[in-house]
Design an enzyme around this catalytic site. Structure first.
Site, PDB file in Angstrom:
ATOM      1  CB  CYS A 169     -18.629  -6.717 -11.255  1.00 37.67           C
ATOM      2  SG  CYS A 169     -17.243  -5.860 -12.016  1.00 37.67           S
ATOM      3  CB  CYS A 194     -17.292  -8.082 -19.147  1.00 36.23           C
ATOM      4  SG  CYS A 194     -17.904  -6.453 -18.640  1.00 36.23           S
TER       5      CYS A 194
END
Ligand code: DGL
Length: 257
Positions: free
Chosen positions: A70, A182
């Protein structure tokens, strides 16, 4: 060897997908902190707490290494947490460096798509400054894609309309490279590519992260497992609800890369 993967939700599956290809002989545990997502809209200190909880869980189940799959969690918590745990923690970084290098040949600009928290963070600003590329790099937060992904909505007209609206102020033909900063965004590669010229190249940091993981495992002498298996958990190590099918998304993604 047991490798932990961590993300706010299903985004990290796009990184785990590459791990399955590069390091097939490992036991994987995938932790999706779905009760706290989206991280991109939380404060730094909230995200730090969530990541710490997840790392405590990883320590409890005795992993050999963890990938923080992440970008948002890595940019606010990654480095600071490392010293508290005995296992190596490998993070994500938006692949701005290879994208900018590629664009130098074409003279075109780079567009970085990420969560607003990642883009606001000092770590990201410093990355772009170090490359002396501030004038050639534009950014666009696309947190809405995280929400669509968590509803398992990828190539729908609602996603298309959302992207149309977000991209409207930009001249997309100006970009030679797009960085998917992302881990949820590679799940939208097909639809995203339709908005850009055919020659625009897409970059994401997954392969670099997994190669880094492989190097660290080798350096530490952590041996591959004989058989490989994957386990999925959510916030606080609970089992995912029945209707959340991580395996299906992972398999489809592995097939597409
Ligand atoms: N997948 C995460 C990332 O790479 C963030 C998604 C979220 O906002 O929770 O940044």
């Amino acid at each position: 060897m047991k490798i932990g993967f961590f993300d706010s939700g299903i985004g990290g599956l796009t990184v785990l997908g590459h791990a399955l290809k590069i390091l097939p002989f490992a036991d994987y545990i995938y932790y999706a902190d779905i009760e706290h997502l989206p991280y991109g809209e939380k404060t730094k200190s909230e995200v730090r707490q969530y990541v710490q909880k997840a790392m405590d869980y990883m320590a409890e189940i005795k992993v050999d290494a963890v990938v923080i799959a992440c970008n948002t969690a890595t940019s606010v918590a990654g480095m600071k947490l490392r010293k508290n745990y005995s296992f190596p923690i490998i993070g994500m970084e938006p692949a701005v460096k290879p994208a900018v290098a590629y664009c130098q040949e074409t003279g075109k600009k780079t567009l970085v798509l990420a969560t607003s928290l990642t883009l606001r963070e000092e770590k990201f600003q410093q990355l772009v400054e170090r490359l002396e590329a501030t004038a050639m790099v534009d950014t666009l937060p696309l947190g809405g894609l995280v929400k669509f992904a968590e509803q398992f909505e990828f190539d729908t007209s609602a996603v298309e309309q959302y992207l149309q609206k977000e991209f409207a102020p930009l001249t997309l033909a100006d970009y030679g490279a797009v960085v998917l900063g992302c881990t949820h965004f590679p799940l939208f590669s097909n639809i995203l590519k339709q908005f850009f010229p055919e020659e625009t190249v897409f970059f994401d940091g997954s392969v670099g992260t997994i190669n880094h993981l492989a190097d660290i495992l080798t350096q530490k002498g952590i041996a591959p497992s004989v058989d490989d298996k994957i386990k999925f958990v959510i916030t606080n190590g609970k089992l995912p609800p029945n209707d959340v099918d991580y395996k299906k998304i992972l398999q489809a993604y592995v097939h597409s890369i």
